[in-house]
Design a protein around this motif. Sequence first.
Motif, PDB file in Angstrom:
ATOM      1  N   VAL A 251       0.836  -1.204   0.000  1.00 41.91           N
ATOM      2  CA  VAL A 251       0.000   0.000   0.000  1.00 41.91           C
ATOM      3  C   VAL A 251       0.868   1.250   0.000  1.00 41.91           C
ATOM      4  O   VAL A 251       0.607   2.215  -0.735  1.00 41.91           O
ATOM      5  N   PHE A 252       1.912   1.235   0.812  1.00 37.96           N
ATOM      6  CA  PHE A 252       2.786   2.396   0.928  1.00 37.96           C
ATOM      7  C   PHE A 252       3.469   2.702  -0.403  1.00 37.96           C
ATOM      8  O   PHE A 252       3.444   3.844  -0.885  1.00 37.96           O
ATOM      9  N   PHE A 253       4.070   1.692  -1.027  1.00 38.83           N
ATOM     10  CA  PHE A 253       4.831   1.934  -2.252  1.00 38.83           C
ATOM     11  C   PHE A 253       3.928   2.266  -3.434  1.00 38.83           C
ATOM     12  O   PHE A 253       4.293   3.092  -4.277  1.00 38.83           O
ATOM     13  N   ILE A 254       2.745   1.663  -3.504  1.00 38.77           N
ATOM     14  CA  ILE A 254       1.840   1.949  -4.622  1.00 38.77           C
ATOM     15  C   ILE A 254       1.254   3.349  -4.515  1.00 38.77           C
ATOM     16  O   ILE A 254       1.211   4.093  -5.505  1.00 38.77           O
ATOM     17  N   CYS A 255       0.818   3.717  -3.312  1.00 38.70           N
ATOM     18  CA  CYS A 255       0.051   4.953  -3.150  1.00 38.70           C
ATOM     19  C   CYS A 255       0.915   6.189  -2.899  1.00 38.70           C
ATOM     20  O   CYS A 255       0.578   7.281  -3.387  1.00 38.70           O
ATOM     21  N   PHE A 256       2.000   6.050  -2.156  1.00 38.33           N
ATOM     22  CA  PHE A 256       2.695   7.229  -1.659  1.00 38.33           C
ATOM     23  C   PHE A 256       4.095   7.454  -2.227  1.00 38.33           C
ATOM     24  O   PHE A 256       4.598   8.572  -2.179  1.00 38.33           O
ATOM     25  N   THR A 257       4.718   6.419  -2.751  1.00 41.89           N
ATOM     26  CA  THR A 257       6.072   6.594  -3.302  1.00 41.89           C
ATOM     27  C   THR A 257       6.078   7.500  -4.532  1.00 41.89           C
ATOM     28  O   THR A 257       6.919   8.409  -4.621  1.00 41.89           O
ATOM     29  N   PRO A 258       5.176   7.315  -5.513  1.00 37.78           N
ATOM     30  CA  PRO A 258       5.211   8.214  -6.681  1.00 37.78           C
ATOM     31  C   PRO A 258       5.046   9.685  -6.306  1.00 37.78           C
ATOM     32  O   PRO A 258       5.729  10.549  -6.871  1.00 37.78           O
ATOM     33  N   TYR A 259       4.152   9.966  -5.359  1.00 40.79           N
ATOM     34  CA  TYR A 259       3.929  11.367  -4.981  1.00 40.79           C
ATOM     35  C   TYR A 259       5.192  11.989  -4.403  1.00 40.79           C
ATOM     36  O   TYR A 259       5.547  13.125  -4.763  1.00 40.79           O
ATOM     37  N   HIS A 260       5.866  11.287  -3.507  1.00 43.40           N
ATOM     38  CA  HIS A 260       7.019  11.878  -2.833  1.00 43.40           C
ATOM     39  C   HIS A 260       8.247  11.962  -3.731  1.00 43.40           C
ATOM     40  O   HIS A 260       9.112  12.800  -3.506  1.00 43.40           O
ATOM     41  N   ILE A 261       8.314  11.111  -4.734  1.00 41.18           N
ATOM     42  CA  ILE A 261       9.391  11.256  -5.717  1.00 41.18           C
ATOM     43  C   ILE A 261       9.158  12.498  -6.568  1.00 41.18           C
ATOM     44  O   ILE A 261      10.085  13.259  -6.869  1.00 41.18           O
ATOM     45  N   ASN A 262       7.917  12.720  -6.957  1.00 38.66           N
ATOM     46  CA  ASN A 262       7.597  13.864  -7.812  1.00 38.66           C
ATOM     47  C   ASN A 262       7.455  15.166  -7.026  1.00 38.66           C
ATOM     48  O   ASN A 262       7.567  16.249  -7.604  1.00 38.66           O
ATOM     49  N   PHE A 263       7.223  15.065  -5.710  1.00 40.38           N
ATOM     50  CA  PHE A 263       6.943  16.242  -4.889  1.00 40.38           C
ATOM     51  C   PHE A 263       8.076  17.269  -4.927  1.00 40.38           C
ATOM     52  O   PHE A 263       7.835  18.483  -5.015  1.00 40.38           O
ATOM     53  N   ILE A 264       9.312  16.799  -4.858  1.00 38.81           N
ATOM     54  CA  ILE A 264      10.455  17.718  -4.855  1.00 38.81           C
ATOM     55  C   ILE A 264      10.489  18.531  -6.151  1.00 38.81           C
ATOM     56  O   ILE A 264      10.633  19.764  -6.138  1.00 38.81           O
ATOM     57  N   PHE A 265      10.353  17.850  -7.278  1.00 38.06           N
ATOM     58  CA  PHE A 265      10.417  18.541  -8.572  1.00 38.06           C
ATOM     59  C   PHE A 265       9.207  19.456  -8.766  1.00 38.06           C
ATOM     60  O   PHE A 265       9.348  20.577  -9.269  1.00 38.06           O
ATOM     61  N   TYR A 266       8.032  18.992  -8.357  1.00 37.45           N
ATOM     62  CA  TYR A 266       6.828  19.802  -8.511  1.00 37.45           C
ATOM     63  C   TYR A 266       6.928  21.096  -7.705  1.00 37.45           C
ATOM     64  O   TYR A 266       6.585  22.178  -8.207  1.00 37.45           O
ATOM     65  N   THR A 267       7.393  20.990  -6.466  1.00 37.99           N
ATOM     66  CA  THR A 267       7.522  22.182  -5.626  1.00 37.99           C
ATOM     67  C   THR A 267       8.544  23.154  -6.198  1.00 37.99           C
ATOM     68  O   THR A 267       8.321  24.372  -6.222  1.00 37.99           O
ATOM     69  N   MET A 268       9.669  22.644  -6.697  1.00 44.00           N
ATOM     70  CA  MET A 268      10.699  23.526  -7.256  1.00 44.00           C
ATOM     71  C   MET A 268      10.243  24.156  -8.571  1.00 44.00           C
ATOM     72  O   MET A 268      10.663  25.262  -8.906  1.00 44.00           O
TER      73      MET A 268
END
Length: 339
Positions: A251-268
Amino acid sequence: MAYPDKYTEIFKMGSNSTSTAEINCNVTNVKFQYSLYATTYILIFIPGLLANSAALWVLCRFISKKNKAIIFMINLSVADLAHVLSLPLRIYYYISHHWPFQRGLCLLCFYLKYLNMYASICFLTCISLQRCFFLLKPFRARDWKRRYDVGISAAIWIIVGTACLPFPILRSTDLNNNKSCFADLGYKQMNAVALVGMITVAELAGFVIPVIIIAWCTWKTTISLRQPPMAFQGISERQKALRMVFMCAAVFFICFTPYHINFIFYTMVKETIISSCPIVRIALYFHPFCLCLASLCCLLDPILYYFMASEFRDQLSRHSSSVTRSRLMSKESGSSMIG
Protein backbone atom coordinates in the motif's frame (compact mmCIF):
# COMPACT_ATOMS: atom_id res chain seq x y z
CA MET A 1 -3.90 24.24 -28.61
CA ALA A 2 -7.30 25.86 -28.27
CA TYR A 3 -9.50 24.90 -25.34
CA PRO A 4 -13.24 25.27 -24.93
CA ASP A 5 -14.41 28.41 -23.17
CA LYS A 6 -14.96 26.63 -19.85
CA TYR A 7 -11.36 25.41 -19.77
CA THR A 8 -10.07 28.83 -20.73
CA GLU A 9 -12.07 30.29 -17.85
CA ILE A 10 -10.71 27.71 -15.42
CA PHE A 11 -7.17 28.37 -16.59
CA LYS A 12 -7.66 32.07 -15.91
CA MET A 13 -9.17 31.30 -12.51
CA GLY A 14 -6.13 29.24 -11.61
CA SER A 15 -3.58 31.65 -13.08
CA ASN A 16 -2.24 32.47 -9.63
CA SER A 17 -0.98 28.87 -9.37
CA THR A 18 0.85 29.09 -12.70
CA SER A 19 4.58 29.62 -12.28
CA THR A 20 6.92 31.45 -14.64
CA ALA A 21 8.44 28.13 -15.69
CA GLU A 22 5.01 26.85 -16.75
CA ILE A 23 4.38 29.95 -18.83
CA ASN A 24 7.82 29.86 -20.47
CA CYS A 25 7.44 26.16 -21.28
CA ASN A 26 3.90 26.67 -22.61
CA VAL A 27 2.44 24.09 -20.25
CA THR A 28 -1.29 23.62 -20.83
CA ASN A 29 -2.24 20.43 -18.99
CA VAL A 30 -5.51 21.75 -17.59
CA LYS A 31 -7.93 19.77 -19.70
CA PHE A 32 -6.89 16.19 -18.90
CA GLN A 33 -6.52 16.57 -15.14
CA TYR A 34 -10.16 17.55 -14.62
CA SER A 35 -11.43 14.36 -16.21
CA LEU A 36 -8.74 12.32 -14.45
CA TYR A 37 -9.63 13.64 -11.00
CA ALA A 38 -13.37 13.32 -11.56
CA THR A 39 -13.13 9.75 -12.88
CA THR A 40 -10.79 8.60 -10.13
CA TYR A 41 -12.85 10.08 -7.31
CA ILE A 42 -16.11 8.68 -8.74
CA LEU A 43 -14.57 5.20 -8.83
CA ILE A 44 -13.23 5.53 -5.30
CA PHE A 45 -16.18 7.17 -3.53
CA ILE A 46 -18.87 4.46 -3.26
CA PRO A 47 -16.54 1.46 -2.67
CA GLY A 48 -14.37 3.51 -0.33
CA LEU A 49 -17.34 4.77 1.66
CA LEU A 50 -18.91 1.33 2.04
CA ALA A 51 -15.65 -0.52 2.75
CA ASN A 52 -14.31 1.94 5.31
CA SER A 53 -17.67 2.39 7.05
CA ALA A 54 -18.09 -1.37 7.36
CA ALA A 55 -14.49 -1.79 8.49
CA LEU A 56 -14.77 0.91 11.12
CA TRP A 57 -18.05 -0.54 12.42
CA VAL A 58 -16.66 -4.08 12.65
CA LEU A 59 -13.34 -3.00 14.16
CA CYS A 60 -14.97 -0.89 16.86
CA ARG A 61 -17.95 -3.08 17.73
CA PHE A 62 -16.96 -6.69 17.22
CA ILE A 63 -13.30 -6.83 18.17
CA SER A 64 -12.88 -6.95 21.93
CA LYS A 65 -9.24 -7.94 21.76
CA LYS A 66 -7.62 -4.62 20.90
CA ASN A 67 -4.13 -5.84 20.10
CA LYS A 68 -2.27 -6.77 16.93
CA ALA A 69 -2.42 -3.18 15.69
CA ILE A 70 -6.22 -3.01 15.80
CA ILE A 71 -6.17 0.49 17.33
CA PHE A 72 -3.95 1.70 14.49
CA MET A 73 -6.30 0.10 11.95
CA ILE A 74 -9.24 1.97 13.46
CA ASN A 75 -7.38 5.27 13.14
CA LEU A 76 -6.33 4.40 9.59
CA SER A 77 -9.95 3.75 8.71
CA VAL A 78 -10.99 7.10 10.24
CA ALA A 79 -8.35 8.89 8.15
CA ASP A 80 -9.57 7.21 4.97
CA LEU A 81 -13.22 7.90 5.76
CA ALA A 82 -12.54 11.60 6.34
CA HIS A 83 -11.02 11.89 2.88
CA VAL A 84 -13.74 9.78 1.23
CA LEU A 85 -16.48 12.00 2.67
CA SER A 86 -14.90 15.02 0.97
CA LEU A 87 -14.84 13.37 -2.46
CA PRO A 88 -18.39 14.38 -3.55
CA LEU A 89 -17.38 18.04 -3.36
CA ARG A 90 -14.25 17.31 -5.38
CA ILE A 91 -16.29 15.38 -7.96
CA TYR A 92 -18.79 18.24 -8.22
CA TYR A 93 -16.05 20.80 -8.80
CA TYR A 94 -14.11 18.83 -11.40
CA ILE A 95 -17.30 18.14 -13.36
CA SER A 96 -18.96 21.55 -13.09
CA HIS A 97 -15.76 23.67 -12.90
CA HIS A 98 -17.50 25.88 -10.37
CA TRP A 99 -17.25 26.18 -6.56
CA PRO A 100 -20.50 27.59 -5.09
CA PHE A 101 -19.60 26.95 -1.44
CA GLN A 102 -17.58 28.85 1.16
CA ARG A 103 -13.85 29.26 0.65
CA GLY A 104 -13.16 27.69 4.03
CA LEU A 105 -14.91 24.46 2.98
CA CYS A 106 -12.67 24.26 -0.08
CA LEU A 107 -9.52 24.65 2.03
CA LEU A 108 -10.84 22.09 4.53
CA CYS A 109 -11.32 19.49 1.78
CA PHE A 110 -7.89 20.36 0.43
CA TYR A 111 -6.44 19.92 3.92
CA LEU A 112 -8.16 16.55 4.46
CA LYS A 113 -6.41 15.17 1.37
CA TYR A 114 -2.96 15.69 2.85
CA LEU A 115 -4.07 14.82 6.36
CA ASN A 116 -5.29 11.47 5.04
CA MET A 117 -2.06 10.84 3.15
CA TYR A 118 0.37 11.52 6.00
CA ALA A 119 -1.84 10.02 8.71
CA SER A 120 -2.11 6.87 6.58
CA ILE A 121 1.66 6.77 6.17
CA CYS A 122 2.16 7.02 9.93
CA PHE A 123 -0.46 4.40 10.81
CA LEU A 124 0.77 1.96 8.16
CA THR A 125 4.25 2.36 9.60
CA CYS A 126 2.94 1.76 13.13
CA ILE A 127 1.06 -1.36 12.03
CA SER A 128 4.18 -2.80 10.41
CA LEU A 129 6.40 -1.91 13.34
CA GLN A 130 4.05 -3.29 15.99
CA ARG A 131 3.36 -6.58 14.23
CA CYS A 132 7.08 -7.08 13.69
CA PHE A 133 7.96 -6.08 17.27
CA PHE A 134 5.34 -8.37 18.81
CA LEU A 135 6.54 -11.22 16.62
CA LEU A 136 10.17 -10.78 17.62
CA LYS A 137 9.44 -9.95 21.28
CA PRO A 138 6.35 -12.01 22.21
CA PHE A 139 6.88 -11.60 25.97
CA ARG A 140 6.82 -7.82 25.59
CA ALA A 141 3.61 -8.13 23.60
CA ARG A 142 1.84 -9.67 26.61
CA ASP A 143 2.67 -6.62 28.72
CA TRP A 144 1.71 -4.07 26.06
CA LYS A 145 -1.26 -1.95 27.09
CA ARG A 146 -4.00 -0.71 24.81
CA ARG A 147 -3.60 2.81 26.16
CA TYR A 148 -0.11 2.91 24.63
CA ASP A 149 -1.60 2.57 21.14
CA VAL A 150 -4.24 5.17 21.98
CA GLY A 151 -1.55 7.60 23.15
CA ILE A 152 0.57 7.01 20.06
CA SER A 153 -2.46 7.53 17.80
CA ALA A 154 -3.38 10.79 19.54
CA ALA A 155 0.19 12.04 19.15
CA ILE A 156 0.15 11.15 15.44
CA TRP A 157 -3.07 13.09 14.86
CA ILE A 158 -1.72 16.17 16.64
CA ILE A 159 1.67 16.13 14.91
CA VAL A 160 0.38 15.28 11.44
CA GLY A 161 -2.56 17.68 11.74
CA THR A 162 -0.19 20.51 12.59
CA ALA A 163 2.41 19.57 9.98
CA CYS A 164 -0.21 19.52 7.18
CA LEU A 165 -1.41 23.08 7.85
CA PRO A 166 1.11 24.64 5.39
CA PHE A 167 -0.55 22.86 2.46
CA PRO A 168 -3.85 24.83 2.57
CA ILE A 169 -2.06 27.96 3.77
CA LEU A 170 0.19 27.97 0.70
CA ARG A 171 -2.86 27.63 -1.54
CA SER A 172 -5.05 30.27 0.16
CA THR A 173 -4.15 33.17 -2.12
CA ASP A 174 -6.72 35.28 -3.98
CA LEU A 175 -9.37 34.85 -1.27
CA ASN A 176 -11.80 37.08 -3.20
CA ASN A 177 -12.07 34.52 -6.00
CA ASN A 178 -14.58 32.00 -4.59
CA LYS A 179 -15.18 30.22 -7.89
CA SER A 180 -11.92 28.28 -7.96
CA CYS A 181 -10.85 25.39 -5.74
CA PHE A 182 -8.49 22.41 -5.49
CA ALA A 183 -6.24 22.26 -8.57
CA ASP A 184 -7.07 25.89 -9.42
CA LEU A 185 -6.10 27.35 -6.06
CA GLY A 186 -3.34 29.93 -6.09
CA TYR A 187 0.17 29.27 -4.83
CA LYS A 188 2.11 31.42 -2.39
CA GLN A 189 5.81 31.74 -3.04
CA MET A 190 8.03 30.80 -0.08
CA ASN A 191 11.42 32.04 1.02
CA ALA A 192 14.40 29.69 0.76
CA VAL A 193 14.43 28.69 4.44
CA ALA A 194 10.72 27.80 4.53
CA LEU A 195 11.00 25.93 1.23
CA VAL A 196 13.94 23.80 2.35
CA GLY A 197 12.28 23.15 5.69
CA MET A 198 8.98 22.03 4.16
CA ILE A 199 10.61 19.73 1.60
CA THR A 200 12.92 18.24 4.22
CA VAL A 201 10.14 17.51 6.72
CA ALA A 202 7.76 16.15 4.06
CA GLU A 203 10.35 13.91 2.44
CA LEU A 204 12.23 12.81 5.55
CA ALA A 205 9.41 12.31 8.04
CA GLY A 206 6.72 11.48 5.48
CA PHE A 207 8.68 9.18 3.20
CA VAL A 208 12.31 8.29 3.93
CA ILE A 209 11.92 7.26 7.58
CA PRO A 210 8.71 5.26 6.97
CA VAL A 211 10.36 3.51 4.00
CA ILE A 212 13.31 2.49 6.16
CA ILE A 213 11.06 1.27 8.99
CA ILE A 214 8.73 -0.72 6.72
CA ALA A 215 11.66 -2.24 4.81
CA TRP A 216 13.34 -3.21 8.10
CA CYS A 217 10.12 -4.77 9.42
CA THR A 218 9.66 -6.74 6.21
CA TRP A 219 13.24 -8.00 6.37
CA LYS A 220 13.10 -8.98 10.05
CA THR A 221 9.72 -10.67 9.68
CA THR A 222 10.98 -12.67 6.69
CA ILE A 223 14.05 -13.80 8.64
CA SER A 224 11.89 -14.87 11.59
CA LEU A 225 10.24 -17.54 9.40
CA ARG A 226 13.58 -19.36 9.18
CA GLN A 227 13.93 -19.58 12.95
CA PRO A 228 12.37 -22.40 14.99
CA PRO A 229 8.96 -21.37 16.34
CA MET A 230 8.35 -20.99 20.07
CA ALA A 231 5.95 -23.21 21.99
CA PHE A 232 3.15 -20.62 22.05
CA GLN A 233 3.93 -19.04 18.69
CA GLY A 234 3.39 -21.27 15.66
CA ILE A 235 4.56 -20.76 12.11
CA SER A 236 1.06 -19.65 11.09
CA GLU A 237 1.28 -16.66 13.42
CA ARG A 238 4.53 -15.60 11.77
CA GLN A 239 3.05 -16.01 8.32
CA LYS A 240 0.10 -13.79 9.29
CA ALA A 241 2.48 -11.13 10.57
CA LEU A 242 4.52 -11.36 7.37
CA ARG A 243 1.41 -10.96 5.18
CA MET A 244 0.40 -7.95 7.24
CA VAL A 245 3.78 -6.28 6.87
CA PHE A 246 3.95 -7.08 3.16
CA MET A 247 0.50 -5.60 2.60
CA CYS A 248 1.46 -2.41 4.46
CA ALA A 249 4.57 -2.16 2.28
CA ALA A 250 2.54 -2.69 -0.90
CA VAL A 251 0.00 0.00 0.00
CA PHE A 252 2.79 2.40 0.93
CA PHE A 253 4.83 1.93 -2.25
CA ILE A 254 1.84 1.95 -4.62
CA CYS A 255 0.05 4.95 -3.15
CA PHE A 256 2.69 7.23 -1.66
CA THR A 257 6.07 6.59 -3.30
CA PRO A 258 5.21 8.21 -6.68
CA TYR A 259 3.93 11.37 -4.98
CA HIS A 260 7.02 11.88 -2.83
CA ILE A 261 9.39 11.26 -5.72
CA ASN A 262 7.60 13.86 -7.81
CA PHE A 263 6.94 16.24 -4.89
CA ILE A 264 10.46 17.72 -4.86
CA PHE A 265 10.42 18.54 -8.57
CA TYR A 266 6.83 19.80 -8.51
CA THR A 267 7.52 22.18 -5.63
CA MET A 268 10.70 23.53 -7.26
CA VAL A 269 8.78 24.09 -10.50
CA LYS A 270 6.12 26.07 -8.61
CA GLU A 271 8.88 28.07 -6.93
CA THR A 272 10.51 28.67 -10.35
CA ILE A 273 13.74 27.06 -9.14
CA ILE A 274 13.59 24.54 -11.98
CA SER A 275 13.13 26.07 -15.42
CA SER A 276 14.15 23.15 -17.65
CA CYS A 277 11.11 22.56 -19.84
CA PRO A 278 11.34 18.74 -19.98
CA ILE A 279 11.46 18.53 -16.16
CA VAL A 280 8.71 21.13 -15.82
CA ARG A 281 6.41 19.20 -18.15
CA ILE A 282 7.13 15.82 -16.52
CA ALA A 283 6.64 17.12 -12.97
CA LEU A 284 3.36 18.85 -13.80
CA TYR A 285 2.09 15.98 -15.94
CA PHE A 286 2.65 13.29 -13.30
CA HIS A 287 1.40 15.36 -10.35
CA PRO A 288 -2.33 14.59 -10.92
CA PHE A 289 -1.58 10.89 -11.34
CA CYS A 290 0.42 10.86 -8.10
CA LEU A 291 -2.45 12.50 -6.19
CA CYS A 292 -4.92 9.97 -7.62
CA LEU A 293 -2.67 7.09 -6.55
CA ALA A 294 -2.49 8.58 -3.05
CA SER A 295 -6.30 8.56 -2.87
CA LEU A 296 -6.30 4.92 -3.90
CA CYS A 297 -5.24 3.98 -0.35
CA CYS A 298 -8.89 4.45 0.67
CA LEU A 299 -9.66 1.28 -1.31
CA LEU A 300 -6.53 -0.72 -0.49
CA ASP A 301 -6.57 -0.22 3.28
CA PRO A 302 -9.87 -2.16 3.81
CA ILE A 303 -8.24 -5.07 1.95
CA LEU A 304 -5.51 -4.91 4.58
CA TYR A 305 -8.09 -5.25 7.36
CA TYR A 306 -10.07 -8.08 5.81
CA PHE A 307 -7.42 -10.34 4.32
CA MET A 308 -4.63 -9.74 6.83
CA ALA A 309 -6.36 -9.50 10.22
CA SER A 310 -7.67 -12.88 11.32
CA GLU A 311 -9.70 -11.24 14.08
CA PHE A 312 -11.52 -9.12 11.51
CA ARG A 313 -12.45 -12.14 9.40
CA ASP A 314 -13.48 -14.22 12.41
CA GLN A 315 -15.71 -11.54 13.89
CA LEU A 316 -17.23 -10.68 10.52
CA SER A 317 -17.97 -14.37 9.88
CA ARG A 318 -19.49 -14.81 13.33
CA HIS A 319 -21.69 -11.76 12.87
CA SER A 320 -22.84 -12.94 9.43
CA SER A 321 -23.59 -16.41 10.80
CA SER A 322 -25.55 -15.03 13.76
CA VAL A 323 -27.61 -12.80 11.47
CA THR A 324 -28.34 -15.76 9.20
CA ARG A 325 -29.36 -17.96 12.14
CA SER A 326 -31.62 -15.22 13.52
CA ARG A 327 -33.40 -14.87 10.19
CA LEU A 328 -33.85 -18.65 9.87
CA MET A 329 -35.22 -18.93 13.41
CA SER A 330 -37.66 -16.10 12.82
CA LYS A 331 -38.87 -17.74 9.61
CA GLU A 332 -39.26 -21.12 11.34
CA SER A 333 -41.16 -19.61 14.26
CA GLY A 334 -43.41 -17.74 11.84
CA SER A 335 -44.10 -20.94 9.87
CA SER A 336 -44.95 -22.90 13.01
CA MET A 337 -47.38 -20.22 14.15
CA ILE A 338 -49.10 -20.26 10.77
CA GLY A 339 -49.21 -24.07 10.74
